[in-house]
Design a protein around this motif. Structure first.
Motif, short mmCIF file in Angstrom:
data_model
loop_
_atom_site.label_atom_id
_atom_site.label_comp_id
_atom_site.label_asym_id
_atom_site.label_seq_id
_atom_site.Cartn_x
_atom_site.Cartn_y
_atom_site.Cartn_z
N ALA A 214 1.07 -0.80 -0.55
CA ALA A 214 0.06 -0.06 0.16
C ALA A 214 0.85 0.99 0.19
O ALA A 214 0.70 2.35 -0.55
N MET A 215 1.88 1.33 0.76
CA MET A 215 2.72 2.08 1.06
C MET A 215 3.41 2.35 -0.70
O MET A 215 3.42 3.69 -0.94
N GLY A 216 4.03 1.36 -1.36
CA GLY A 216 4.50 1.25 -2.51
C GLY A 216 4.15 1.98 -3.16
O GLY A 216 4.16 3.31 -4.54
N LYS A 217 2.26 1.80 -3.40
CA LYS A 217 1.75 2.30 -4.38
C LYS A 217 1.58 4.01 -4.29
O LYS A 217 0.84 4.59 -5.00
N ILE A 218 1.09 4.35 -3.07
CA ILE A 218 1.35 5.85 -3.00
C ILE A 218 1.79 6.62 -3.15
O ILE A 218 2.02 7.96 -3.62
N ALA A 219 3.76 6.00 -2.62
CA ALA A 219 4.61 6.94 -3.45
C ALA A 219 5.06 6.74 -4.43
O ALA A 219 5.36 7.74 -5.14
N SER A 220 4.23 5.55 -5.30
CA SER A 220 4.00 6.11 -6.99
C SER A 220 3.72 7.27 -7.27
O SER A 220 3.63 7.03 -8.68
N THR A 221 2.99 7.42 -6.90
CA THR A 221 2.05 8.89 -7.24
C THR A 221 2.42 10.08 -6.84
O THR A 221 1.64 10.96 -7.07
N VAL A 222 3.92 10.11 -6.19
CA VAL A 222 3.44 11.34 -5.88
C VAL A 222 4.30 11.99 -7.51
O VAL A 222 4.57 11.41 -8.17
N ASP A 223 4.45 13.84 -7.49
CA ASP A 223 3.83 14.01 -8.60
C ASP A 223 5.12 14.32 -9.00
O ASP A 223 6.57 14.74 -8.37
N ALA A 224 5.44 13.79 -10.41
CA ALA A 224 7.15 14.20 -11.16
C ALA A 224 6.74 14.94 -12.67
O ALA A 224 5.90 14.80 -12.99
N ALA A 225 7.47 16.42 -11.73
CA ALA A 225 7.13 17.59 -12.76
C ALA A 225 8.13 17.01 -14.37
O ALA A 225 9.37 16.54 -13.25
N PRO A 226 7.42 17.67 -15.32
CA PRO A 226 8.89 17.56 -16.72
C PRO A 226 9.56 17.97 -16.15
O PRO A 226 10.23 17.25 -17.20
N THR A 227 10.01 18.58 -16.03
CA THR A 227 11.37 19.42 -15.78
C THR A 227 12.38 18.51 -15.17
O THR A 227 13.15 18.81 -15.59
N VAL A 228 11.95 18.11 -14.23
CA VAL A 228 12.97 16.88 -12.64
C VAL A 228 12.97 16.14 -14.45
O VAL A 228 14.09 14.93 -14.17
N LEU A 229 11.84 15.32 -14.58
CA LEU A 229 12.05 13.87 -15.67
C LEU A 229 13.45 14.21 -16.48
O LEU A 229 13.93 13.55 -16.42
N GLU A 230 13.18 15.78 -17.37
CA GLU A 230 14.01 15.47 -17.96
C GLU A 230 15.47 15.91 -17.19
O GLU A 230 16.74 15.28 -18.36
N PHE A 231 15.77 16.53 -16.32
CA PHE A 231 16.74 16.23 -15.36
C PHE A 231 17.48 14.80 -15.00
O PHE A 231 18.79 15.02 -15.76
N ILE A 232 16.48 14.45 -15.07
CA ILE A 232 16.84 12.72 -15.18
C ILE A 232 17.37 12.23 -16.26
O ILE A 232 18.65 11.31 -16.65
N ALA A 233 16.73 12.01 -17.02
CA ALA A 233 16.84 12.20 -18.37
C ALA A 233 18.07 12.56 -18.94
O ALA A 233 19.04 11.71 -19.40
N ARG A 234 18.49 14.18 -19.32
CA ARG A 234 19.98 14.22 -19.45
C ARG A 234 20.85 13.75 -18.75
O ARG A 234 22.34 13.78 -19.29
N LEU A 235 21.24 13.68 -17.26
CA LEU A 235 21.65 12.88 -16.71
C LEU A 235 22.25 11.94 -17.15
O LEU A 235 23.77 11.44 -17.48
N ALA A 236 21.03 10.60 -17.05
CA ALA A 236 21.83 9.57 -18.00
C ALA A 236 21.73 8.87 -19.09
O ALA A 236 23.11 8.71 -19.46
N GLU A 237 21.48 10.49 -19.66
CA GLU A 237 22.14 11.03 -21.80
C GLU A 237 24.26 11.19 -21.07
O GLU A 237 24.70 10.83 -22.00
N ALA A 238 24.08 12.13 -20.23
CA ALA A 238 25.30 12.77 -19.66
C ALA A 238 26.27 11.29 -19.29
O ALA A 238 27.33 10.99 -19.68
N THR A 239 25.91 10.26 -19.14
CA THR A 239 26.87 8.92 -18.68
C THR A 239 27.04 8.25 -19.50
O THR A 239 27.96 7.44 -19.73
#
Length: 327
Positions: A214-239
């Motif tokens: 139940a807690m895992g399901k709740i945590a999966s709905t934490v708001d992830a702004a597109p800017t943060v998702l892009e930040f993660i994608a750019r970091l992965a690309e940089a590696t």
């Protein structure tokens, strides 16, 4: 539906209770405990690498005791067979048919002790079950249960009798961390309780398997702004673009970051991600996924150095202020 601030507060309270409870058995290691708990709620698996005798096994046993679920342990050795891990189909003469005898992977928490002492063939037996929470024997798929968490321990690869884990298996671990030796004060406390052979026996049950799901399901709905998702994608690309790396962070690794960062944010009572969540987790989540070029390893380059440069080169988005959901 996105998590509410009130749900995030309750999540943080339950998360902290679990961390404090585990801290009664694993002294002086709150950061490691928080990482392992984060992996559990994110539905991932943990690789603990350290010297023998630092409490890796005790951490896994204490977690199983705290959430009151079925757990099992496999001591990996060079002669261990894949069927010793997953189970085997045996002909029962008295019944006149073949029956499946499940292996130790059929549990909620599996402690894979000294995983890099087994042969690569046996190590690979964990690949399907870690990814899909099931095993396939003789063409039949068997679910191992839910929640399902593998906590694997390994000794440093420089030690005798160890095998390097293949990259495909390393990528299945949500995070890799170390226990390290406790500080002086914690060591003194541990020595004072030397008569206690198993500190996990005194662990209080604070959660159930259903609570974890139940807690895992709740945590999966934490708001992830597109800017943060892009930040993660750019970091992965940089590696992947770094000249020192032969293999960078995969898409699976980027997805793992989003899942873990959501739990990390909720554990702090927030209903949204901020760039610092990514920065806090980037080492444990991504360092073990990087494969460096031989020349880079020879010159002393480390995965942590590659990640540090990626963080310095990729601009982080502005942290959103605390605001109503959807603002």
């Amino acid at each position: 539906m996105t998590i509410t601030p009130e749900e995030a507060t309750r999540f943080a309270s339950s998360f902290d209770t679990l961390v404090r409870t585990l801290g009664t058995a694993i002294l002086g290691k709150p950061d490691t405990i928080r990482l392992v708990a984060t992996a559990m709620f994110a539905g991932g698996h943990v690789l603990l690498e350290d010297a023998p005798g630092t409490g890796k096994t005790m951490l896994a046993r204490s977690l199983a005791a705290a959430i009151s679920v079925k757990h099992s342990r496999i001591q990996f050795t060079p002669d261990l067979l894949p069927s010793d891990v997953t189970g085997v189909t045996i002909y029962e003469q008295s019944k006149g048919r073949f029956e499946f005898h499940p292996g130790p992977v059929f549990s909620n928490i599996l402690l894979a002790d000294e995983i890099n002492r087994a042969s690569p063939k046996t190590q690979s037996a964990l690949l399907e079950v870690m990814e899909e929470s099931r095993v396939t024997i003789d063409g039949t798929a068997y679910d191992v249960g839910s929640p399902f968490l593998v906590i694997a321990t390994q000794n440093p690869i420089e030690q005798a009798g160890t095998y390097r884990l293949p990259e495909a298996q390393l990528d299945r671990f949500l995070l890799k961390t170390t226990m390290g030796y406790p500080d002086l004060a914690s060591t003194v406390d541990i020595l004072g309780g030397a008569a206690i052979r198993d500190r996990s026996e005194g662990i209080e049950h604070v959660l159930s398997g259903d609570d974890v799901l139940a807690m895992g399901k709740i945590a999966s709905t934490v708001d992830a702004a597109p800017t943060v998702l892009e930040f993660i994608a750019r970091l992965a690309e940089a590696t992947r673009d770094a000249p020192e790396t032969r293999v960078g962070v995969s898409v699976r690794g980027a997805i793992a970051m989003v899942r873990a960062a959501r739990v990390w944010a909720a554990s702090q009572g927030r209903h949204y991600l901020v760039p610092d969540d990514v920065k806090d987790l980037i080492g444990p989540l991504w360092a073990h996924r990087l494969v460096l070029e031989p020349e880079a390893e020879f010159t002393g380059t480390t995965p942590q150095a590659v990640l540090g440069r990626a963080l310095s080169e990729v601009p982080a988005p502005r942290e959103r202020a605390s605001s109503p959901i959807g603002a």
